[in-house]
Design an enzyme around this catalytic site. Sequence first.
Site, mmCIF file in Angstrom:
data_model
loop_
_atom_site.group_PDB
_atom_site.id
_atom_site.type_symbol
_atom_site.label_atom_id
_atom_site.label_comp_id
_atom_site.label_asym_id
_atom_site.label_seq_id
_atom_site.Cartn_x
_atom_site.Cartn_y
_atom_site.Cartn_z
ATOM 1 C CG ASN A 6 -6.659 18.099 18.200
ATOM 2 O OD1 ASN A 6 -5.656 18.218 18.939
ATOM 3 N ND2 ASN A 6 -7.714 19.815 19.359
ATOM 4 C CE LYS A 8 -9.425 18.778 22.105
ATOM 5 N NZ LYS A 8 -9.766 19.468 23.167
ATOM 6 C CG HIS A 90 -7.672 24.240 19.592
ATOM 7 N ND1 HIS A 90 -7.986 24.287 20.737
ATOM 8 C CD2 HIS A 90 -8.392 23.236 19.101
ATOM 9 C CE1 HIS A 90 -8.687 22.897 21.167
ATOM 10 N NE2 HIS A 90 -8.578 22.408 19.776
ATOM 11 C CD GLU A 92 -8.429 21.957 24.538
ATOM 12 O OE1 GLU A 92 -7.685 21.337 23.728
ATOM 13 O OE2 GLU A 92 -9.228 21.273 24.673
ATOM 14 C CD GLU A 159 -12.394 22.815 16.770
ATOM 15 O OE1 GLU A 159 -13.085 21.888 17.576
ATOM 16 O OE2 GLU A 159 -11.165 23.715 17.773
ATOM 17 N N GLY A 165 -14.175 19.275 24.645
ATOM 18 C CA GLY A 165 -14.137 18.681 25.612
ATOM 19 C C GLY A 165 -14.862 18.826 26.553
ATOM 20 C CB SER A 195 -18.690 17.010 22.955
ATOM 21 O OG SER A 195 -18.168 18.184 23.922
HETATM 22 P P1 PGA Z 1 -13.517 18.031 21.297
HETATM 23 O O1 PGA Z 1 -12.606 18.709 21.312
HETATM 24 O O2 PGA Z 1 -14.456 16.442 20.077
HETATM 25 O O3 PGA Z 1 -12.576 16.312 22.840
HETATM 26 O O4 PGA Z 1 -15.114 18.761 21.809
HETATM 27 C C1 PGA Z 1 -12.454 18.865 20.279
HETATM 28 C C2 PGA Z 1 -11.940 19.949 20.054
HETATM 29 O O5 PGA Z 1 -11.528 20.662 20.555
HETATM 30 O O6 PGA Z 1 -11.248 20.119 18.250
#
Ligand code: PGA
Length: 235
Positions: A6, A8, A90, A92, A159, A165, A195
């Site tokens: 992803n 982002k 997601h 976010e 997640e 993140g 992560s």
């Molecule tokens: P990250 O994000 O690996 O930076 O923690 C995972 C995600 O948002 O799917």
Amino acid sequence: MIIASNFKTNHTRKSTQEFVSFVDEFVKNSSSSVEVRIYPTATALNSFECDKSIQVGVQNFYPVQNGSFTGEIGFEQLEEFGIKSVLVGHSERRHVVKESRELIVQKFDFAKQKGIEIIFCIGEPKEVRESGLDTVMEYVLKQLDGIDLDYDKLIIAYEPVWAIGTGLTASNEDIKETLKRLRETVKKPLLYGGSVKVDNVEDILNIDNCDGVLVGTASWKAEDFCKMISTAQKI
Ligand code: PGA
């Protein structure tokens, strides 16, 4: 096994093209049964020609074919690029952009009606995790309300919000217990995200009921993403 990146809000058109070409080359030169997914920004979409195990999808869309929705991208625009995979729910989008449950369900239904693959993301905030597994399960199963769990192109990504993140990964034990409980309800592939890194991906992929990973930060360098694909190929 599914390994997904992803992006982002990262990468440009040029660097996305380079990333996709690099991964495609890597996959073509390795004998792999790993399914690879890449979710770039909408501005970097293209009609990428890749190995059949790779799909370039989108992180977001508005659940309409087209119309008057200023700033949004409808399905007509995705079809132009042959998009066959989307992320929905997601964290976010839920927590930063404040996308409502109603909109999330509408997006799921729209993508389902279009017959495309959906990676549907669920996960609990920190205070919920601190209240124990039963509370976590109550929270994440509620996020699945209104979602057709029998949809054949559904993939669920678990997640934890506090792990995304932040560099904090859920413990292998927590991932194992959560996926085990999710498996009682969900018969579709289950991914873990939050992560995931080159260093921990092997352990995570070896957890029972883990069918793959959705990776943000640690996947943005094509070399690192390919290392994760390579790890998955060996499992
Ligand atoms: P990250 O994000 O690996 O930076 O923690 C995972 C995600 O948002 O799917």
